[in-house]
Each structure stands twice: as C-alpha cells, then as structure tokens.
Scaffold this motif. Structure first.
Motif, PDB file in Angstrom:
ATOM      1  N   MET A   1      -1.018  -7.438  27.349  1.00  0.00           N
ATOM      2  CA  MET A   1      -1.673  -8.389  26.452  1.00  0.00           C
ATOM      3  C   MET A   1      -2.040  -9.648  27.231  1.00  0.00           C
ATOM      4  O   MET A   1      -1.198 -10.223  27.924  1.00  0.00           O
TER       5      MET A   1
ATOM      6  N   ILE B   1      -3.355 -13.628  27.373  1.00  0.00           N
ATOM      7  CA  ILE B   1      -3.406 -14.883  26.601  1.00  0.00           C
ATOM      8  C   ILE B   1      -4.407 -15.803  27.292  1.00  0.00           C
ATOM      9  O   ILE B   1      -4.218 -16.180  28.447  1.00  0.00           O
TER      10      ILE B   1
ATOM     11  N   HIS C   1      -3.716 -24.126  18.056  1.00  0.00           N
ATOM     12  CA  HIS C   1      -3.830 -23.160  19.143  1.00  0.00           C
ATOM     13  C   HIS C   1      -2.527 -22.373  19.317  1.00  0.00           C
ATOM     14  O   HIS C   1      -2.562 -21.144  19.536  1.00  0.00           O
TER      15      HIS C   1
ATOM     16  N   THR D   1      -2.256 -19.846  16.549  1.00  0.00           N
ATOM     17  CA  THR D   1      -3.177 -18.733  16.787  1.00  0.00           C
ATOM     18  C   THR D   1      -2.609 -17.756  17.819  1.00  0.00           C
ATOM     19  O   THR D   1      -2.661 -16.527  17.640  1.00  0.00           O
ATOM     20  N   ILE D   2      -2.042 -18.311  18.908  1.00  0.00           N
ATOM     21  CA  ILE D   2      -1.440 -17.449  19.945  1.00  0.00           C
ATOM     22  C   ILE D   2      -0.249 -16.685  19.378  1.00  0.00           C
ATOM     23  O   ILE D   2      -0.097 -15.473  19.617  1.00  0.00           O
ATOM     24  N   THR D   3       0.577 -17.369  18.591  1.00  0.00           N
ATOM     25  CA  THR D   3       1.773 -16.730  18.021  1.00  0.00           C
ATOM     26  C   THR D   3       1.395 -15.580  17.110  1.00  0.00           C
ATOM     27  O   THR D   3       1.981 -14.480  17.170  1.00  0.00           O
ATOM     28  N   ILE D   4       0.403 -15.824  16.253  1.00  0.00           N
ATOM     29  CA  ILE D   4      -0.048 -14.768  15.340  1.00  0.00           C
ATOM     30  C   ILE D   4      -0.588 -13.581  16.135  1.00  0.00           C
ATOM     31  O   ILE D   4      -0.322 -12.415  15.825  1.00  0.00           O
ATOM     32  N   GLY D   5      -1.350 -13.878  17.177  1.00  0.00           N
ATOM     33  CA  GLY D   5      -1.893 -12.799  18.000  1.00  0.00           C
ATOM     34  C   GLY D   5      -0.798 -11.978  18.657  1.00  0.00           C
ATOM     35  O   GLY D   5      -0.876 -10.743  18.714  1.00  0.00           O
ATOM     36  N   ILE D   6       0.236 -12.677  19.165  1.00  0.00           N
ATOM     37  CA  ILE D   6       1.350 -11.966  19.790  1.00  0.00           C
ATOM     38  C   ILE D   6       2.079 -11.095  18.773  1.00  0.00           C
ATOM     39  O   ILE D   6       2.406  -9.929  19.045  1.00  0.00           O
TER      40      ILE D   6
ATOM     41  N   ILE E   1       0.943  -9.824  15.991  1.00  0.00           N
ATOM     42  CA  ILE E   1       0.100  -8.679  15.621  1.00  0.00           C
ATOM     43  C   ILE E   1       0.161  -7.612  16.704  1.00  0.00           C
ATOM     44  O   ILE E   1       0.283  -6.409  16.420  1.00  0.00           O
ATOM     45  N   ALA E   2       0.079  -8.039  17.964  1.00  0.00           N
ATOM     46  CA  ALA E   2       0.122  -7.081  19.077  1.00  0.00           C
ATOM     47  C   ALA E   2       1.456  -6.356  19.125  1.00  0.00           C
ATOM     48  O   ALA E   2       1.512  -5.134  19.307  1.00  0.00           O
TER      49      ALA E   2
END
Length: 219
Positions: free
Chosen positions: A1, A3, A19, A22-27, A29-30
């Motif tokens: 993944m 970033i 920001h 947003t990064i936390t949510i993306g992590i 989800i992944a």
C-alpha cells in the motif's frame, strides 16, 4: 500500500487533521479488504479440505467393512483348533482341510495430512478437528492391530502348509495350537477395533446423527 503526500500544502491544523483522517480511512479500508480476501481464501481452503477428508473417510469406512470377513477367518481358526485338540487327545480327527486368509484394508490419511500441512486445520472449528483427529488416531491403531493379525495368520498358514499335521508329534501339535490361539485372539481384537473404527467414521462424517448416516453432512 502506497501513502502519497498531500496534493497541496498544509496551511492549518484543520488541513493536517483532514489529511490524517483521509490517510487513516484509506489504511483501514485497505486492511479490511486484505482481511476479507484472506478470510474468503481460507473459507475456500477449509471447505475443500473438509470435502476431501469426508471423501477419504467414506472410502476408508468401506474398506473397514471388509473386516466382516474376519468372522469367517475366526471360524476357520476354531475349526483348526478343534482338529488339533482331537489329534492331541485321540490321535485322529474327523476334520479334514483348512482354508486360511486375511483381508487387507487400503486405508489412507493423505487428505488429513495434506490439510494439516497447508494449515487448513487451524481454520476449522475445534470440535470438527477433534472428531476428525479421533477417527484418524483410531485408524492408525487399527492398522497396527491389523498388521499383527496378519502376521499371526501368516504364521498359522505356515503351520498348515509346512507338513502333514496328522503326522505331527504331540509337542508340535501343542505348539501349533498355541499359535492358532494367539492368532484367534488377535483376530478378535482386530474385529472389535474395526467395529469401533466404523463408528468413529460415522461420528466424524455425521456428527448430528446418532444412529447412522441418513443424509450428508451439510457444508
């Protein structure tokens, strides 16, 4: 993944917090997606392993059914025993001719061992693994007892084929009788364990049925 840095400069704590969220949510989800894919993968592996083990146990159960022939072999041993007793006591017998054999069961544990090697057992419910393990442990015990039974029957066959038993001395007849009695005892142990093993197969294949299989275990 991967970033990536923000597309535009961060000018305030609010931008920084946005920001970061947003990064936390993306992590998350992944990671959730990875966990879901992993769960689906192991669900498929376990399902296939269960199907293979069940098929193997059904085949083994049919093979153990051949142990019914042990009753006939035991009967033939008793016939020989009666002959030997007659020869020892009277020097003659009305019994003529013997026919000894021993069935060989081709039991396997390949599916079980493969499932253990690939880690499928670690993802199965404990109670299910325990049922399977109990059946395979008893199967190994049965194979050991069966080998001893076969060796004893072969020794009995050697007595039958070696010489004319009507010309044996009493000491030889007594030794032959001891061998037949040992063989008969091992055959009885083999027959009883075969019956227990058949029940263990049923319990592993049809855990919710007390009086035998009426329908296949649902997956």
């Amino acid at each position: 993944m991967d970033i990536h840095p923000p597309d535009k400069p961060i000018h305030s704590w609010r931008d920084f917090a946005l920001h970061l969220v947003t990064i936390t949510i993306g992590i998350l989800i992944a990671l959730g997606l990875d966990a879901f894919i992993e769960a689906v993968h192991w669900r498929h592996v376990v399902h296939e392993a269960e199907a293979n083990i069940d098929s193997e146990l059904r085949d083994n159960k049919e093979q153990v059914g051949l142990a019914k022939a042990l009753v006939g072999i035991q009967s033939e041993h008793r016939k020989i025993l009666s002959f030997l007793n007659d020869e020892i006591a009277h020097g003659k017998s009305d019994i003529h001719g013997f026919n000894l054999s021993h069935p060989i069961t081709g039991l396997t544990a390949t599916s079980w061992e493969t499932s253990e090697a690939i880690g499928a057992l670690a993802h199965m419910p404990y109670v299910e693994v325990k049922r399977y393990d109990g059946a395979y442990n008893l199967q190994r015990h049965f194979e050991d007892v069966q080998q001893r039974g076969l060796n004893n029957v072969l020794s009995s066959m050697a007595f039958v084929a070696a010489q004319d038993p009507t010309k044996m001395g009493k000491q030889e007849l007594r030794r032959a009788r001891d061998q037949i009695m040992t063989s008969l005892s091992s055959l009885e142990a083999e027959r009883q364990i075969a019956s227990q093993l058949s029940q263990a197969y049923n319990q592993a294949l049809y855990p919710k049925q007390e009086n035998g299989p009426t329908q296949e275990k649902s997956k």
